[in-house]
Design a protein around this motif. Structure first.
Motif, PDB file in Angstrom:
ATOM      1  N   ALA A 212     -29.640  54.770  -7.275  1.00 31.65           N
ATOM      2  CA  ALA A 212     -30.455  54.290  -6.162  1.00 31.65           C
ATOM      3  C   ALA A 212     -29.894  52.946  -5.723  1.00 31.65           C
ATOM      4  O   ALA A 212     -29.328  52.201  -6.534  1.00 31.65           O
ATOM      5  CB  ALA A 212     -31.916  54.156  -6.571  1.00 31.65           C
ATOM      6  N   VAL A 213     -30.052  52.646  -4.448  1.00 28.54           N
ATOM      7  CA  VAL A 213     -29.567  51.376  -3.922  1.00 28.54           C
ATOM      8  C   VAL A 213     -30.724  50.637  -3.271  1.00 28.54           C
ATOM      9  O   VAL A 213     -31.451  51.201  -2.451  1.00 28.54           O
ATOM     10  CB  VAL A 213     -28.432  51.583  -2.897  1.00 28.54           C
ATOM     11  N   VAL A 214     -30.897  49.385  -3.668  1.00 22.77           N
ATOM     12  CA  VAL A 214     -31.868  48.507  -3.019  1.00 22.77           C
ATOM     13  C   VAL A 214     -31.113  47.758  -1.926  1.00 22.77           C
ATOM     14  O   VAL A 214     -30.219  46.958  -2.209  1.00 22.77           O
ATOM     15  CB  VAL A 214     -32.500  47.518  -4.018  1.00 22.77           C
ATOM     16  N   GLU A 215     -31.479  48.041  -0.688  1.00 20.04           N
ATOM     17  CA  GLU A 215     -30.789  47.462   0.463  1.00 20.04           C
ATOM     18  C   GLU A 215     -31.718  46.471   1.160  1.00 20.04           C
ATOM     19  O   GLU A 215     -32.872  46.788   1.448  1.00 20.04           O
ATOM     20  CB  GLU A 215     -30.380  48.571   1.434  1.00 20.04           C
ATOM     21  N   VAL A 216     -31.211  45.283   1.413  1.00 23.22           N
ATOM     22  CA  VAL A 216     -32.018  44.230   2.027  1.00 23.22           C
ATOM     23  C   VAL A 216     -31.342  43.764   3.315  1.00 23.22           C
ATOM     24  O   VAL A 216     -30.134  43.502   3.334  1.00 23.22           O
ATOM     25  CB  VAL A 216     -32.202  43.039   1.069  1.00 23.22           C
ATOM     26  N   ASN A 217     -32.136  43.678   4.377  1.00 21.65           N
ATOM     27  CA  ASN A 217     -31.638  43.198   5.668  1.00 21.65           C
ATOM     28  C   ASN A 217     -30.446  44.012   6.166  1.00 21.65           C
ATOM     29  O   ASN A 217     -29.506  43.482   6.761  1.00 21.65           O
ATOM     30  CB  ASN A 217     -31.267  41.713   5.595  1.00 21.65           C
ATOM     31  N   GLY A 218     -30.475  45.313   5.900  1.00 22.54           N
ATOM     32  CA  GLY A 218     -29.470  46.205   6.457  1.00 22.54           C
ATOM     33  C   GLY A 218     -28.138  46.246   5.753  1.00 22.54           C
ATOM     34  O   GLY A 218     -27.191  46.871   6.240  1.00 22.54           O
ATOM     35  N   SER A 219     -28.045  45.624   4.575  1.00 22.34           N
ATOM     36  CA  SER A 219     -26.775  45.666   3.845  1.00 22.34           C
ATOM     37  C   SER A 219     -27.042  45.947   2.372  1.00 22.34           C
ATOM     38  O   SER A 219     -28.100  45.614   1.836  1.00 22.34           O
ATOM     39  CB  SER A 219     -26.016  44.341   3.988  1.00 22.34           C
ATOM     40  N   GLY A 220     -26.067  46.575   1.728  1.00 24.37           N
ATOM     41  CA  GLY A 220     -26.206  46.880   0.316  1.00 24.37           C
ATOM     42  C   GLY A 220     -26.398  45.619  -0.494  1.00 24.37           C
ATOM     43  O   GLY A 220     -25.777  44.586  -0.236  1.00 24.37           O
ATOM     44  N   TYR A 221     -27.250  45.694  -1.487  1.00 24.96           N
ATOM     45  CA  TYR A 221     -27.576  44.510  -2.277  1.00 24.96           C
ATOM     46  C   TYR A 221     -27.416  44.771  -3.769  1.00 24.96           C
ATOM     47  O   TYR A 221     -26.697  44.077  -4.460  1.00 24.96           O
ATOM     48  CB  TYR A 221     -28.999  44.061  -1.963  1.00 24.96           C
ATOM     49  N   THR A 222     -28.070  45.820  -4.261  1.00 27.67           N
ATOM     50  CA  THR A 222     -28.017  46.141  -5.685  1.00 27.67           C
ATOM     51  C   THR A 222     -28.056  47.647  -5.874  1.00 27.67           C
ATOM     52  O   THR A 222     -28.902  48.332  -5.308  1.00 27.67           O
ATOM     53  CB  THR A 222     -29.207  45.502  -6.440  1.00 27.67           C
ATOM     54  N   GLU A 223     -27.147  48.148  -6.690  1.00 31.90           N
ATOM     55  CA  GLU A 223     -27.134  49.563  -7.055  1.00 31.90           C
ATOM     56  C   GLU A 223     -27.731  49.697  -8.451  1.00 31.90           C
ATOM     57  O   GLU A 223     -27.401  48.912  -9.352  1.00 31.90           O
ATOM     58  CB  GLU A 223     -25.702  50.089  -7.025  1.00 31.90           C
ATOM     59  N   VAL A 224     -28.607  50.671  -8.611  1.00 39.01           N
ATOM     60  CA  VAL A 224     -29.276  50.907  -9.887  1.00 39.01           C
ATOM     61  C   VAL A 224     -28.828  52.268 -10.402  1.00 39.01           C
ATOM     62  O   VAL A 224     -29.171  53.303  -9.822  1.00 39.01           O
ATOM     63  CB  VAL A 224     -30.810  50.872  -9.737  1.00 39.01           C
ATOM     64  N   ILE A 225     -28.060  52.272 -11.473  1.00 37.46           N
ATOM     65  CA  ILE A 225     -27.548  53.516 -12.058  1.00 37.46           C
ATOM     66  C   ILE A 225     -28.329  53.792 -13.340  1.00 37.46           C
ATOM     67  O   ILE A 225     -28.450  52.922 -14.209  1.00 37.46           O
ATOM     68  CB  ILE A 225     -26.046  53.408 -12.355  1.00 37.46           C
ATOM     69  N   SER A 226     -28.865  54.999 -13.457  1.00 39.59           N
ATOM     70  CA  SER A 226     -29.706  55.364 -14.593  1.00 39.59           C
ATOM     71  C   SER A 226     -29.100  56.530 -15.365  1.00 39.59           C
ATOM     72  O   SER A 226     -28.551  57.458 -14.771  1.00 39.59           O
ATOM     73  CB  SER A 226     -31.111  55.744 -14.112  1.00 39.59           C
ATOM     74  N   GLN A 227     -29.248  56.484 -16.667  1.00 38.46           N
ATOM     75  CA  GLN A 227     -28.835  57.582 -17.547  1.00 38.46           C
ATOM     76  C   GLN A 227     -29.894  57.757 -18.636  1.00 38.46           C
ATOM     77  O   GLN A 227     -30.531  56.795 -19.054  1.00 38.46           O
ATOM     78  CB  GLN A 227     -27.476  57.287 -18.192  1.00 38.46           C
ATOM     79  N   GLY A 228     -30.070  59.009 -19.067  1.00 42.22           N
ATOM     80  CA  GLY A 228     -31.038  59.299 -20.117  1.00 42.22           C
ATOM     81  C   GLY A 228     -32.465  59.280 -19.635  1.00 42.22           C
ATOM     82  O   GLY A 228     -33.402  59.340 -20.436  1.00 42.22           O
ATOM     83  N   ASN A 229     -32.665  59.226 -18.313  1.00 44.46           N
ATOM     84  CA  ASN A 229     -34.010  59.186 -17.741  1.00 44.46           C
ATOM     85  C   ASN A 229     -34.436  60.564 -17.258  1.00 44.46           C
ATOM     86  O   ASN A 229     -33.595  61.421 -16.980  1.00 44.46           O
ATOM     87  CB  ASN A 229     -34.057  58.191 -16.575  1.00 44.46           C
ATOM     88  N   ASP A 230     -35.745  60.762 -17.133  1.00 43.72           N
ATOM     89  CA  ASP A 230     -36.261  61.978 -16.499  1.00 43.72           C
ATOM     90  C   ASP A 230     -37.036  61.636 -15.234  1.00 43.72           C
ATOM     91  O   ASP A 230     -37.570  62.522 -14.568  1.00 43.72           O
ATOM     92  CB  ASP A 230     -37.133  62.792 -17.461  1.00 43.72           C
ATOM     93  N   SER A 231     -37.100  60.346 -14.905  1.00 43.74           N
ATOM     94  CA  SER A 231     -37.853  59.916 -13.741  1.00 43.74           C
ATOM     95  C   SER A 231     -37.407  58.512 -13.346  1.00 43.74           C
ATOM     96  O   SER A 231     -36.668  57.836 -14.079  1.00 43.74           O
ATOM     97  CB  SER A 231     -39.360  59.945 -14.029  1.00 43.74           C
ATOM     98  N   LEU A 232     -37.875  58.095 -12.170  1.00 42.60           N
ATOM     99  CA  LEU A 232     -37.639  56.745 -11.674  1.00 42.60           C
ATOM    100  C   LEU A 232     -38.970  56.260 -11.106  1.00 42.60           C
ATOM    101  O   LEU A 232     -39.598  56.960 -10.315  1.00 42.60           O
ATOM    102  CB  LEU A 232     -36.561  56.758 -10.588  1.00 42.60           C
ATOM    103  N   VAL A 233     -39.400  55.086 -11.534  1.00 45.99           N
ATOM    104  CA  VAL A 233     -40.681  54.551 -11.095  1.00 45.99           C
ATOM    105  C   VAL A 233     -40.444  53.446 -10.064  1.00 45.99           C
ATOM    106  O   VAL A 233     -39.572  52.587 -10.253  1.00 45.99           O
ATOM    107  CB  VAL A 233     -41.488  53.993 -12.288  1.00 45.99           C
ATOM    108  N   VAL A 234     -41.209  53.478  -8.984  1.00 41.57           N
ATOM    109  CA  VAL A 234     -41.157  52.447  -7.949  1.00 41.57           C
ATOM    110  C   VAL A 234     -42.533  51.805  -7.847  1.00 41.57           C
ATOM    111  O   VAL A 234     -43.542  52.506  -7.683  1.00 41.57           O
ATOM    112  CB  VAL A 234     -40.724  53.040  -6.586  1.00 41.57           C
ATOM    113  N   TRP A 235     -42.571  50.470  -7.957  1.00 44.90           N
ATOM    114  CA  TRP A 235     -43.855  49.766  -7.975  1.00 44.90           C
ATOM    115  C   TRP A 235     -43.787  48.456  -7.213  1.00 44.90           C
ATOM    116  O   TRP A 235     -42.821  47.699  -7.345  1.00 44.90           O
ATOM    117  CB  TRP A 235     -44.294  49.484  -9.404  1.00 44.90           C
ATOM    118  N   ASN A 236     -44.803  48.219  -6.387  1.00 49.51           N
ATOM    119  CA  ASN A 236     -45.036  46.921  -5.770  1.00 49.51           C
ATOM    120  C   ASN A 236     -46.542  46.796  -5.566  1.00 49.51           C
ATOM    121  O   ASN A 236     -47.158  47.678  -4.956  1.00 49.51           O
ATOM    122  CB  ASN A 236     -44.303  46.792  -4.435  1.00 49.51           C
ATOM    123  N   PRO A 237     -47.168  45.731  -6.059  1.00 49.96           N
ATOM    124  CA  PRO A 237     -48.636  45.633  -6.000  1.00 49.96           C
ATOM    125  C   PRO A 237     -49.179  45.247  -4.634  1.00 49.96           C
ATOM    126  O   PRO A 237     -50.386  45.331  -4.407  1.00 49.96           O
ATOM    127  CB  PRO A 237     -48.950  44.553  -7.026  1.00 49.96           C
TER     128      PRO A 237
END
Length: 283
Positions: A212-237
């Motif tokens: 997954a890529v977190v993109e801020v202000n229209g440009s790539g910012y951080t790539e999140v690479i996961s292994q050994g997972n069965d899910s991905l959680v997204v949270w903001n309060p």
């Protein structure tokens, strides 16, 4: 054994911290909770993690922000009444030990382990270690090994809080499929496209999403690479942050949790090992 030269040990308010500074990046790790607090690659000197300015950094409670370690259950999925046992398990409430440190041409690697892995709600024989490699990227591996004679089930997560300049200008790319909406009685819904955050969000995406890529202000910012997972959680309060005692009411504007997670139950046979791995890549 003292740590390698790129790792400095310091103490504050009764907590011990490891500060990493090598040719590629700086990072900070609290031994309370085995908790990563900072990762700033020197390629752009931008902090990738968010820590609440009101976080408790004295051992009174788990630290709000950075990368909390959830183990051996996620949230309150421990089979008891909600609140009967610590949310997200008991590893983030204890002091970890520095097992080893190493310097290579790619950066600095530290290995940590918790003080104990048996407690109320989980009384199985196992070992847990966390290996953190800090270089041009940061690679975090949470390793669970069954050292007993009986199989056991567990869940875990790397509950990463990413720093973003403006949540309203942030897009998540690479997530597809369905998710469970915790805010709507666990209703199963399709992932939105484009994936933006416009209000309180608490979603468990029900597939082993690898990138997954977190993109801020229209440009790539951080790539999140996961292994050994069965899910991905997204949270903001969102504005619910005002009711969280260790979070600024407007802190939600500058953070986004994208969590490499094992939430659907993993059975680990005697002698087997599971690695939950998250790699944070500046892009």
């Amino acid at each position: 054994m003292p740590p390698v030269s790129s790792v400095t040990v310091s103490e504050s308010n009764g907590l011990t911290f490891l500060d990493v500074d090598n040719a590629f990046a700086t990072a900070r790790i609290s031994l309370f909770g085995g908790h990563i607090l900072s990762f700033a690659p020197k390629s752009d000197n931008k902090e990738r993690l968010w820590v609440s300015p009101h976080a408790y950094l004295n051992g009174e409670r788990p630290i709000r922000g950075g990368i909390p370690v959830c183990w051996p259950w996620f949230s309150d999925d421990h089979g008891r009444e909600k609140g009967a046992l610590p949310s997200h398990g008991f590893l983030r409430n204890q002091v970890w030990k520095l097992i080893s440190s190493e310097e290579t041409e790619n950066g600095t690697t530290v290995t940590l382990s918790p003080s104990f892995t048996r407690a109320e709600g989980f009384e199985n024989d196992c070992s847990v270690t966390m290996v953190i490699a800090i270089g041009e990227t940061m690679d975090v591996s949470l390793i669970t090994e069954n050292t007993g004679v009986a199989a056991f089930d567990f869940n875990c997560a790397l509950h990463t809080y990413f720093h973003v300049d403006n949540i309203q200008q942030t897009v998540i790319k690479g997530i597809e499929g369905e998710y469970k909406d915790k805010l709507d009685d666990w209703a199963v819904k399709p992932t939105p496209s484009p994936y933006t955050i416009t209000g309180e969000t608490d979603r468990i995406h029900l597939s082993p999403i690898k990138t997954a890529v977190v993109e801020v202000n229209g440009s790539g910012y951080t790539e999140v690479i996961s292994q050994g997972n069965d899910s991905l959680v997204v949270w903001n309060p969102w504005q619910g942050a005002a009711s969280i005692s260790d979070m600024d009411p407007f802190g939600y504007k500058h953070m986004l949790c994208v969590e490499t997670s094992l939430t659907q139950g993993k059975t680990l046979a005697p002698g087997d090992c599971h690695i939950l791995r998250q790699t944070i890549v500046p892009v």
